[in-house]
Design a protein around this motif. Structure first.
Motif, PDB file in Angstrom:
ATOM      1  N   PRO A 204       0.934  -1.163   0.104  1.00  0.00           N
ATOM      2  CA  PRO A 204       0.089  -0.159  -0.048  1.00  0.00           C
ATOM      3  C   PRO A 204       0.868   1.339   0.095  1.00  0.00           C
ATOM      4  O   PRO A 204       2.171   1.189   0.497  1.00  0.00           O
ATOM      5  N   ILE A 205       0.213   2.397  -0.792  1.00  0.00           N
ATOM      6  CA  ILE A 205       1.099   3.581  -0.938  1.00  0.00           C
ATOM      7  C   ILE A 205       0.297   4.681  -0.713  1.00  0.00           C
ATOM      8  O   ILE A 205      -0.797   4.706  -1.256  1.00  0.00           O
ATOM      9  N   THR A 206       0.383   5.722   0.044  1.00  0.00           N
ATOM     10  CA  THR A 206      -0.281   6.818   0.357  1.00  0.00           C
ATOM     11  C   THR A 206       0.611   7.961  -0.173  1.00  0.00           C
ATOM     12  O   THR A 206       1.607   8.364  -0.042  1.00  0.00           O
TER      13      THR A 206
ATOM     14  N   TYR B   8       3.278  17.699  -3.989  1.00  0.00           N
ATOM     15  CA  TYR B   8       2.926  16.346  -4.182  1.00  0.00           C
ATOM     16  C   TYR B   8       3.927  15.357  -3.598  1.00  0.00           C
ATOM     17  O   TYR B   8       5.246  15.586  -4.009  1.00  0.00           O
ATOM     18  N   LEU B   9       3.703  14.843  -2.455  1.00  0.00           N
ATOM     19  CA  LEU B   9       4.627  14.239  -1.559  1.00  0.00           C
ATOM     20  C   LEU B   9       4.422  12.351  -1.570  1.00  0.00           C
ATOM     21  O   LEU B   9       3.125  12.286  -1.408  1.00  0.00           O
TER      22      LEU B   9
ATOM     23  N   GLN C   4       7.985   4.153   1.441  1.00  0.00           N
ATOM     24  CA  GLN C   4       6.958   3.412   1.016  1.00  0.00           C
ATOM     25  C   GLN C   4       7.272   3.539  -0.605  1.00  0.00           C
ATOM     26  O   GLN C   4       7.028   2.390  -1.297  1.00  0.00           O
ATOM     27  N   SER C   5       8.033   4.526  -1.165  1.00  0.00           N
ATOM     28  CA  SER C   5       8.167   4.388  -2.689  1.00  0.00           C
ATOM     29  C   SER C   5       9.780   3.881  -2.921  1.00  0.00           C
ATOM     30  O   SER C   5      10.087   4.120  -3.979  1.00  0.00           O
ATOM     31  N   GLY C   6      10.398   3.462  -1.800  1.00  0.00           N
ATOM     32  CA  GLY C   6      11.839   2.919  -2.153  1.00  0.00           C
ATOM     33  C   GLY C   6      12.679   4.109  -2.250  1.00  0.00           C
ATOM     34  O   GLY C   6      13.999   4.016  -2.740  1.00  0.00           O
TER      35      GLY C   6
ATOM     36  N   THR D 242      -3.391   4.042  -2.610  1.00  0.00           N
ATOM     37  CA  THR D 242      -3.310   2.950  -3.789  1.00  0.00           C
ATOM     38  C   THR D 242      -2.299   1.842  -3.382  1.00  0.00           C
ATOM     39  O   THR D 242      -1.886   1.843  -2.157  1.00  0.00           O
ATOM     40  N   TYR D 243      -2.073   1.195  -4.283  1.00  0.00           N
ATOM     41  CA  TYR D 243      -0.997   0.010  -4.238  1.00  0.00           C
ATOM     42  C   TYR D 243       0.000   0.413  -5.260  1.00  0.00           C
ATOM     43  O   TYR D 243      -0.176   0.712  -6.437  1.00  0.00           O
TER      44      TYR D 243
END
Length: 234
Positions: free
Chosen positions: A19-21, A41-42, A47-49, A117-118
């Motif tokens: 999951p990613i926010t 936009y952050l 979560q994003s590596g 989302t994912y």
């Protein structure tokens, strides 16, 4: 070079089913909105590596989310049914948030939209496209408003957020109840107008008449954020 590529590939594979926010900070109902030139936009680098990612924003536009240490919590309603006041923490190591606080009065009235989302549905991770990209595969975006700055240091800033429905004491948006003025961001998530431009440049005078001209379909509710029943006019 091969090792660096392997690290990037590993971070992408680890993110696919996670999951990613995504966070969008906009001017919202702030009286300083006209000075805000570009939304933030952050995404959390955890979560994003540590890589920028591409996905839609709250207006379904494809944008790039930059990795910045950010976290938020407390969005759920408690057993007492009181509206939550979530906390948002953002890194301030480069001093950028201090600058924003100085220029925009601690971001009071600004909005924060979460898109959850994912990883597998993102458009791209670190510039590499995802084959499973789906701009509709996300939870309904939820928007909150900056109510106050709780703490600020050289490491980070903590803000308290509030729901648009939490108007007790007229906390947020910090506005008076005008009968003929709408505080909603034009074409934003509360306004939700997606029709043709009615003027050049495309601006809205924020009046009830302007709203009726855009949404005045017989029998349909208006997306007007003012309070026509009150006597206070802007």
């Amino acid at each position: 070079m091969a090792n660096n590529a392997a690290i990037r590939n590993e971070s992408r594979s680890l993110s696919q089913d996670s999951p990613i926010t995504l966070y969008q900070i906009a001017s919202g109902s702030s009286p300083l909105a006209s000075q805000w030139t570009s939304d933030l936009y952050l995404v959390s680098p955890e979560q994003s590596g540590g890589s920028p990612v591409q996905y839609v924003n709250r207006n379904d536009q494809l944008v790039t989310y930059q990795p910045v240490p950010i976290q938020a919590g407390g969005f759920f309603i408690s057993g007492s049914n009181q509206l939550p006041t979530p906390k948002l923490q953002i890194s301030n190591i480069d001093g950028q948030m201090t600058l924003y606080n100085f220029q925009f009065e601690d971001l009071i009235g600004f909005s924060l939209t979460r898109i959850r989302t994912y990883g597998k549905y993102l458009r791209s991770i670190d510039g590499v496209n995802n084959s499973g990209y789906d701009p509709n595969a996300h939870f309904t975006p939820d928007t909150w408003y900056f109510q106050r700055k709780v703490e600020e240091s050289t490491l980070g800033v903590t803000y308290e957020l509030t729901s648009v429905f939490d108007l007790e004491g007229l906390k947020l948006p910090k506005r008076r109840l005008y009968s003929n003025y709408c505080p909603f961001e034009y074409r934003g998530p509360e306004c939700n107008y997606s029709g043709p431009a009615r003027s050049n440049p495309d601006v809205c005078p924020k009046s009830l008449e302007a709203c009726q001209a855009r949404f005045g379909v017989q029998g349909q509710p208006l997306r007007f954020g003012g309070f026509p029943a009150t006597t206070d006019r802007r």
